[in-house]
Design a protein around this motif. Sequence first.
Motif, PDB file in Angstrom:
ATOM      1  N   LEU A 261     -38.609  -8.527  37.422  1.00 16.15           N
ATOM      2  CA  LEU A 261     -37.831  -8.469  36.432  1.00 16.15           C
ATOM      3  C   LEU A 261     -38.742  -9.563  35.215  1.00 16.15           C
ATOM      4  O   LEU A 261     -38.511  -9.168  34.018  1.00 16.15           O
ATOM      5  CB  LEU A 261     -36.535  -9.155  36.567  1.00 16.15           C
ATOM      6  N   ARG A 262     -39.279 -10.680  35.630  1.00 15.38           N
ATOM      7  CA  ARG A 262     -39.892 -11.323  34.830  1.00 15.38           C
ATOM      8  C   ARG A 262     -40.988 -10.634  34.077  1.00 15.38           C
ATOM      9  O   ARG A 262     -41.460 -10.532  32.790  1.00 15.38           O
ATOM     10  CB  ARG A 262     -40.378 -12.836  35.420  1.00 15.38           C
ATOM     11  N   ALA A 263     -41.729  -9.843  34.808  1.00 13.62           N
ATOM     12  CA  ALA A 263     -42.834  -9.119  34.369  1.00 13.62           C
ATOM     13  C   ALA A 263     -42.251  -8.047  33.181  1.00 13.62           C
ATOM     14  O   ALA A 263     -42.972  -7.963  32.264  1.00 13.62           O
ATOM     15  CB  ALA A 263     -43.473  -8.238  35.487  1.00 13.62           C
TER      16      ALA A 263
ATOM     17  N   SER B 273     -33.859  -8.763  23.674  1.00 14.94           N
ATOM     18  CA  SER B 273     -34.407  -9.185  25.177  1.00 14.94           C
ATOM     19  C   SER B 273     -33.321  -9.738  26.239  1.00 14.94           C
ATOM     20  O   SER B 273     -33.082  -9.410  27.183  1.00 14.94           O
ATOM     21  CB  SER B 273     -35.696 -10.231  25.277  1.00 14.94           C
ATOM     22  N   ALA B 274     -32.497 -10.590  25.286  1.00 12.28           N
ATOM     23  CA  ALA B 274     -31.318 -11.161  26.151  1.00 12.28           C
ATOM     24  C   ALA B 274     -30.405 -10.079  26.266  1.00 12.28           C
ATOM     25  O   ALA B 274     -29.660 -10.052  27.486  1.00 12.28           O
ATOM     26  CB  ALA B 274     -30.768 -12.531  25.173  1.00 12.28           C
TER      27      ALA B 274
ATOM     28  N   SER C  71     -41.613  -8.579  25.538  1.00 12.75           N
ATOM     29  CA  SER C  71     -42.164  -9.770  24.438  1.00 12.75           C
ATOM     30  C   SER C  71     -43.314  -9.156  23.841  1.00 12.75           C
ATOM     31  O   SER C  71     -43.695  -9.366  22.557  1.00 12.75           O
ATOM     32  CB  SER C  71     -42.392 -11.189  25.360  1.00 12.75           C
ATOM     33  N   ARG C  72     -44.175  -8.782  24.678  1.00 12.42           N
ATOM     34  CA  ARG C  72     -45.456  -8.179  24.317  1.00 12.42           C
ATOM     35  C   ARG C  72     -45.227  -6.821  23.288  1.00 12.42           C
ATOM     36  O   ARG C  72     -46.117  -6.780  22.401  1.00 12.42           O
ATOM     37  CB  ARG C  72     -46.477  -7.628  25.457  1.00 12.42           C
ATOM     38  N   ARG C  73     -44.204  -6.178  23.559  1.00 15.91           N
ATOM     39  CA  ARG C  73     -43.830  -5.220  22.673  1.00 15.91           C
ATOM     40  C   ARG C  73     -43.273  -5.599  21.236  1.00 15.91           C
ATOM     41  O   ARG C  73     -43.166  -4.573  20.418  1.00 15.91           O
ATOM     42  CB  ARG C  73     -42.871  -4.009  23.550  1.00 15.91           C
TER      43      ARG C  73
END
Length: 306
Positions: A57-59, A74-75, A65-67
Motif C-alpha cells: 500500500l505504501r508503494a 492521496s488521503a 505521489s509520483r503521478r
Amino acid sequence: MADALVAEFLTHLEKERDVSPHTVTAYARDLDELASVLARHLGVERVDWATVDRLALRAWLAHLSRRGLSKRSSARALSAARSFFRWLHRNDLVEANPARAVSSPKLEKHLPGHLDRAQVETLLQAAATRAQEGRFNDVRDLAILELFYSTGLRLSELRGIDRRDLDLLAGSVKVRGKGRKERIVPVGGPAQRALREYERLRDQLIAQVGPKADRVAFFLSSRGKRMSQKTLHNAVTAALGEVDEGAGLSAHALRHTFATHLLDGGADLRAVQELLGHASVSTTQIYTHTSVERLKQVYRGAHPRA
C-alpha cells in the motif's frame, strides 16, 4: 475486467450504507487504480487482496505521489482503501486491515476563501439590479446567491433541492447532505423574498414548457430541467468574479462566508456545525481560524503596541 470484490463493496456502499453517488464514483476510481497498481507491483494478473500488506500500500501511495496527485487526493484514496479492507475483514475475506498501518499524507491547512460583509452587499446588490429587469435567469440567480449566503449549503445540496423541501412560510429548507443525511436549515428574510419572486417565474416557465418540465426540482434551467452542477457553478462563480476579479473564488466561498460571518457574530460552534451539516466539529473549527485572523488584523490596526 473489474474486480468482483471491489464491485461487491461498491454495491454495499450504495445499497446498504446509502453513501452518496459522488462518493461511490470516487471510491470506484480510487480502488480501480489501486488494483491496477498492486497487480503490477506484485507481478500478478489479478490481485489477491488477502496477500496485500502495508508495504504494498505504501508503494501504491508512492505511485500516486509520483503521478502528481495532491496530498488531499492521496488521503482520500487511502480512505477508500481503508474502508474497502475494513469491509473485507468484517466479511472474513482478509485476516487484517493492512491500510490501518499506513499513515495518511500530512495535509496543509488552508484558510478557506470568503467575502467580507461589504463584498457580500456588493455581490447581492449587483445581482438584485440585474434581476430588476425580470429575466428568468437573473431572477433565479439572485435567489441562488441569496439562498447560498443565507444557508451555507453545499453546491450539490442546493442543486438537489425540490420544491417540497422549501417552506417559505416557516422560513426553512430541508437539505439532503453527505450520506443523504437530512437537516433543516433556516432561510433569512431577503432570501425568502428572492425565492418567492423566482418561484413566480418558475411557475410561468413550467406552464410554457408543458409536460416536459421538471415540476419536482426547484432550481430550473431556462428549458425547464433541473440545473446541472456545471451551470449552477458557472452562474455563481461569474457573479463572484464581478466582486473580486482574479481571486478565483468558487461557489464554495459563499459557504465559507456564511460560516465565518456567523462565528464573527458570536454564533456557537456546535450550532454552526449543525447548520453546515458537518459530521465532526473539528471540520467546523477551520472557520474559527478564519475569524481569529480577522481579529488579529483588527488588533494590529488598532492597538498602539501591536
